[in-house]
Design an enzyme around this catalytic site. Sequence first.
Site, PDB file in Angstrom:
ATOM      1  N   ARG A  84       0.824  -1.227   0.000  1.00 34.45           N
ATOM      2  CA  ARG A  84       0.000   0.000   0.000  1.00 34.45           C
ATOM      3  C   ARG A  84       0.847   1.262   0.000  1.00 34.45           C
ATOM      4  O   ARG A  84       0.480   2.256   0.633  1.00 34.45           O
ATOM      5  CB  ARG A  84      -0.948   0.025   1.209  1.00 34.45           C
ATOM      6  N   ARG A  97      -3.875   6.385   0.342  1.00 36.81           N
ATOM      7  CA  ARG A  97      -4.463   7.608   0.891  1.00 36.81           C
ATOM      8  C   ARG A  97      -3.611   8.355   1.906  1.00 36.81           C
ATOM      9  O   ARG A  97      -3.933   9.477   2.273  1.00 36.81           O
ATOM     10  CB  ARG A  97      -5.822   7.266   1.513  1.00 36.81           C
ATOM     11  N   ARG A 129      -7.667  10.840  -6.133  1.00 38.64           N
ATOM     12  CA  ARG A 129      -8.799  10.002  -5.706  1.00 38.64           C
ATOM     13  C   ARG A 129     -10.077  10.826  -5.548  1.00 38.64           C
ATOM     14  O   ARG A 129     -11.179  10.321  -5.806  1.00 38.64           O
ATOM     15  CB  ARG A 129      -8.408   9.315  -4.389  1.00 38.64           C
ATOM     16  N   ASP A 166      -6.483  -3.647  -7.715  1.00 38.00           N
ATOM     17  CA  ASP A 166      -7.015  -4.301  -6.517  1.00 38.00           C
ATOM     18  C   ASP A 166      -7.184  -5.789  -6.778  1.00 38.00           C
ATOM     19  O   ASP A 166      -7.384  -6.199  -7.931  1.00 38.00           O
ATOM     20  CB  ASP A 166      -8.364  -3.691  -6.113  1.00 38.00           C
ATOM     21  N   TYR A 209     -14.145 -13.087  -0.097  1.00 33.07           N
ATOM     22  CA  TYR A 209     -14.843 -11.840  -0.463  1.00 33.07           C
ATOM     23  C   TYR A 209     -16.092 -12.115  -1.291  1.00 33.07           C
ATOM     24  O   TYR A 209     -17.118 -11.444  -1.135  1.00 33.07           O
ATOM     25  CB  TYR A 209     -13.913 -10.909  -1.250  1.00 33.07           C
TER      26      TYR A 209
END
Length: 363
Positions: A37, A41, A50, A86, A164
């Site tokens: 990562r 952010r 973003r 992703d 998921y």
Amino acid sequence: TPDIFVFQSGFPAMVNDRLLRAARGEEVDQVPVWVMRQAGRYLPEFREVRAKHDFFTMCQTPSLSCQVTLQPLDRFPLDAAIIFSDILVIPQALGMEVEMRPGEGPVFPSPLRGPEDLSLLAPPGDACTKLKYVFDALTLTRKELKGKATLIGFSGAPWTIMAYMIEGKGSKTMSNAKGWLYKHREASHKLLKIITDATVHYLVGQVQAGAQVLQVFESHAEHLGPQLFREFALPYLKQICDQVKEQVQRLGLPDIPMIVFPKGGHYALKDVAALKYEVIGIDWTVDPTLARELVGPTKVLQGNLDPCALYSDQKSIDAAVKDMVQKFGRRRYIANLGHGMYPDMNPDHLAAFVQAVQKHSKD
Ligand code: CP3
């Protein structure tokens, strides 16, 4: 095919191949470093992009994916770039809808309800034609990197993706997905096989497009335990590694180092070390010395500072990194965190981490 040869050889020469060398077990002038990562952010320049685009639109737009992939490399002397995308693009390519909701993370409006829903999935062989945007992003990024760092492609591991697809979002217990393993054993294997087949196509496509190392994220290993891992995770991790390597060879491409990251899977490290992945990612719950004992002398290890150590001051970060590098050693080691950056982390503290790795690992 000749096309692919021209393609692969058309990339800029490597100026910094430290990570590639370490992944192959070769000697390096200093320990290579990147962090999971690293594009995200916690960087104001990422938040700026973003704010203007939906998460999956960013993934699907090669120029945007390339731009944010390179952002952390403009700030820190990292040895690798990991393509911005992703793991959930695979369920999307299999026909499922996935939304990224701010503050909530990924959500599937219609998760798999039972074995009968498997018939709704697209054939795994077709899945990759829908992921051309990832391949284009990789090709563009490899060119833009100008050989200054190694380009990493990635996918989720089948159990993590299956979890998921059934849970439909993050879950503390994974009880719906684990319920399948106990109630619908055959259907679970069928689903894992579909995901595996799509993932093999996808990873080989990433290599053709310019990825130089592949990382497979088994982010939900912690929920399995030794028995379930051996039945539902290990065989599919093996198939992915074996088949990707075989197909890459058949295409006449150079052998590709592969990283497997079984997060929370300390109990499975010995089993995982028996697979052909050159590099094993270690999370922060495992002592480096124990990790080395479990995987043996020839594997390359990657990790594993607790990401939250970046909340401490820069002097403490330096001391923690010194200890980590001493324990792992300089050879067969890639420095990283034990999991990803969090959005509230201070970029200057990541700078301290990277600098400390370089300071404490020069020969
Ligand atoms: O810099 C990089 O690491 C490259 C890009 C990358 C992302 N996701 C971007 C991302 C990578 C390698 C991933 C992998 C991924 N995605 C994993 C495996 C790694 C891990 O964390 O264990 C998993 C489990 C996912 C699924 C996923 N995507 C979750 C659970 C979340 C929400 C958590 C969060 O941080 O919000 C995401 C969203 C996501 N993926 C973001 C980014 C930058 C933040 C979303 C946003 O910008 O709104």
